[in-house]
Write a protein that holds these residues in place. Structure first.
Motif, short mmCIF file in Angstrom:
data_model
loop_
_atom_site.label_atom_id
_atom_site.label_comp_id
_atom_site.label_asym_id
_atom_site.label_seq_id
_atom_site.Cartn_x
_atom_site.Cartn_y
_atom_site.Cartn_z
N UNK A 164 0.62 -1.18 -0.32
CA UNK A 164 -0.10 -0.19 -0.14
C UNK A 164 0.52 1.20 0.04
N UNK A 165 -0.05 2.08 -1.02
CA UNK A 165 1.03 3.26 -0.45
C UNK A 165 -0.28 4.45 -0.49
N UNK A 166 0.54 5.59 -0.91
CA UNK A 166 -0.78 6.84 -1.54
C UNK A 166 -1.07 6.72 -2.81
N UNK A 167 -1.85 8.05 -3.10
CA UNK A 167 -2.55 8.15 -4.73
C UNK A 167 -1.39 8.68 -4.83
N UNK A 168 -0.70 8.66 -6.36
CA UNK A 168 1.28 8.84 -7.34
C UNK A 168 1.16 9.24 -7.85
N UNK A 169 1.19 10.54 -8.47
CA UNK A 169 1.82 11.06 -9.93
C UNK A 169 3.17 10.97 -9.98
N UNK A 170 3.75 10.02 -11.15
CA UNK A 170 5.58 9.97 -11.41
C UNK A 170 5.38 10.23 -12.20
N UNK A 171 6.55 10.81 -12.25
CA UNK A 171 6.89 11.45 -13.31
C UNK A 171 8.29 11.39 -13.78
N UNK A 172 9.28 11.47 -15.30
CA UNK A 172 9.93 11.35 -15.40
C UNK A 172 11.10 12.23 -15.26
N UNK A 173 10.20 13.60 -14.90
CA UNK A 173 10.99 14.53 -14.32
C UNK A 173 10.54 15.15 -13.37
N UNK A 174 11.32 16.22 -13.00
CA UNK A 174 10.82 17.10 -12.18
C UNK A 174 9.36 18.09 -12.46
N UNK B 282 6.32 20.77 -11.67
CA UNK B 282 5.92 22.20 -10.59
C UNK B 282 4.79 22.36 -9.58
N UNK B 283 4.25 22.48 -8.75
CA UNK B 283 3.76 22.14 -8.36
C UNK B 283 2.07 21.91 -8.52
N UNK B 284 1.91 23.38 -10.00
CA UNK B 284 -0.02 22.97 -9.95
C UNK B 284 0.66 22.18 -10.86
N UNK B 285 0.75 21.63 -11.76
CA UNK B 285 0.93 20.66 -12.64
C UNK B 285 0.71 18.96 -12.02
N UNK B 286 1.79 19.62 -10.94
CA UNK B 286 1.26 18.36 -9.64
C UNK B 286 -0.23 18.11 -9.98
N UNK B 287 -0.89 19.42 -9.25
CA UNK B 287 -2.14 19.19 -8.74
C UNK B 287 -3.04 19.38 -10.35
N UNK B 288 -3.17 19.06 -11.29
CA UNK B 288 -3.86 19.68 -12.28
C UNK B 288 -3.79 18.00 -13.51
N UNK B 289 -2.94 17.24 -12.83
CA UNK B 289 -2.78 15.70 -13.07
C UNK B 289 -3.32 15.03 -12.36
N UNK B 290 -3.41 13.51 -12.93
CA UNK B 290 -4.04 12.77 -12.23
C UNK B 290 -3.17 12.47 -12.17
N UNK B 291 -3.46 11.87 -10.19
CA UNK B 291 -4.91 11.23 -10.09
C UNK B 291 -5.37 12.69 -9.26
N UNK B 292 -4.80 13.53 -8.76
CA UNK B 292 -5.72 14.97 -8.05
C UNK B 292 -6.74 15.22 -8.21
N UNK B 293 -6.49 15.15 -10.14
CA UNK B 293 -7.57 16.32 -10.62
C UNK B 293 -9.13 15.61 -11.04
#
Length: 360
Positions: free
Chosen positions: A259-269, A271-282
């Motif tokens: 088990x872990x938390x909802x995760x956004x995995x990315x090959x690159x770094x 920015x915070x808004x991008x994390x929130x506008x992408x799945x699974x946050x969106x």
DNA sequence: AATCCGGGGAC
DNA sequence: GTCCCAGGATT
């Protein structure tokens, strides 16, 4: 005295007193061998004792849930070992009425039992004349004969197997196998080997060449790739109790069935808004009002082939979202019951998300 | 044959 | 930081 007898004599004098050395029970031998795959004795020892206590025989292990086995394995790594061990226990109970297969060839068919482990169990528990070939054996033989072949290549393994088959004591394969591994672990170590006190010094070609540190020859290691992990720690109060979302990792790959938390995995770094506008946050937030109460520092987590650069976004909601699939809502007080990888465990401890009663 | 899979300890 | 550990499965 030949090499085999020299190793055995050294072993009798220098061996460590370890719990799996005072039993002939193939179940205990198997348990220790699987736990010690790619794992140092000191790291695996506590886990071995824990497993033997909780699962005294193969029937207890087979009767447990996979999740409980994973929970007991938590922190040890290479979690497929735990899943395979549990699966193998089922096979042994169902197909063999709880009796371990007594030969190398039959052991090899079990999940999680490869060439090394099958050789170790069959020789140690049953006296089958089968040489083990692990990292220790490869290093010892590579130095003794100054082998130019890469020990982790197919040709190298074939060569080592041939040499070990010649050296093994057919009268006592169990002691020989443990002796050469213990010799590699304690004296013929990767760095600063004890050549000055080595009983095989006069037989060691690498020593006579003054090239001990040039062996074993190995394949170049694959580069460790970086990945950016953005975890969403979504919290809300439900029925008067603080909850958060957990993700059950059912797909194949890393940490499967943990088990872990909802995760956004990315090959690159990102920015915070991008994390929130992408799945699974969106999808989770879905126009709900939310508050970012904290963004953690970077957690660097090193795997054998990955470097995970991780940030945790702590997100407060006023209530549970309408749809949280595929995630599950868990009271914070219950987190400790779920098998979680070390990275998540480190965060939970650092953030003091845990409550009294949370234990490893 | 190459890659994936964990975590920790020694140096 | 680097190396590697009582390796196995998958592709």
């Amino acid at each position: 005295m030949n090499i085999s007898q020299t190793l055995i004599s050294w072993y009798q004098l220098n061996k460590r007193d370890l719990p799996w050395r005072s039993t002939h029970d193939p179940y205990c031998i198997c348990l220790s061998e699987v736990i010690l795959q790619q794992t140092r004795v000191n790291q695996g020892l506590e886990y071995y004792n824990r497993f033997v206590e909780r699962f005294p025989d193969v029937f207890f292990l087979a009767a447990a849930t996979e999740e409980e086995v994973l929970k007991l394995w938590q922190g040890l790594g290479y979690y497929s070992r735990a899943r395979n061990l549990h699966h193998a226990a089922h096979m042994i109970v169902q197909k063999f009425n709880g009796v371990f297969p007594p030969t190398y060839a039959e052991l090899l068919k079990l999940n999680g039992i490869g060439e090394y482990t099958a050789a170790a169990i069959s020789s140690i528990a049953y006296g089958e004349v089968k040489p083990v070939l692990d990292g220790n054996v490869a290093r010892v033989l590579s130095r003794l004969y100054a082998l130019q072949e890469q020990v982790d290549s197919a040709a190298g393994k074939k060569l080592l197997n041939g040499i070990a088959s010649q050296l093994i004591d057919p009268a006592d394969p169990a002691t020989f196998n443990q002796a050469i591994m213990e010799f590699g672990a304690l004296l013929c170590t990767p760095r600063n080997p004890g050549c000055e006190t080595c009983p095989l010094q006069s037989s060691c070609l690498a020593f006579s060449l003054k090239r001990v540190n040039d062996y074993p020859v190995k394949l170049a290691r694959t580069v460790v790739k970086e990945r950016y992990f953005y975890y969403l720690v979504v919290t809300f109060v439900k029925q008067g109790e603080l909850h958060l979302l957990l993700n059950h990792r059912n797909s194949i790959g890393i940490w499967r069935k943990m088990y872990d938390f909802p995760l956004l995995e990315s090959p690159g770094e990102l920015e915070y808004p991008a994390v929130l506008s992408a799945q699974p946050a969106s999808i989770i937030l879905n126009d709900m009002p939310f508050e970012i109460s904290a963004i953690s520092d970077e957690y660097i987590h090193i795997l054998s082939h990955r470097k995970l650069i991780t940030r945790f976004f702590k997100i407060k909601l006023q209530r549970q979202p309408e749809s949280i699939q595929p995630y599950i809502a868990v009271p914070v007080s219950q987190i400790g019951k779920y098998p979680i990888p070390r990275l998540i465990d480190r965060y939970i401890r650092a953030e003091k998300l845990l409550v009294p009663g949370y234990t490893l």
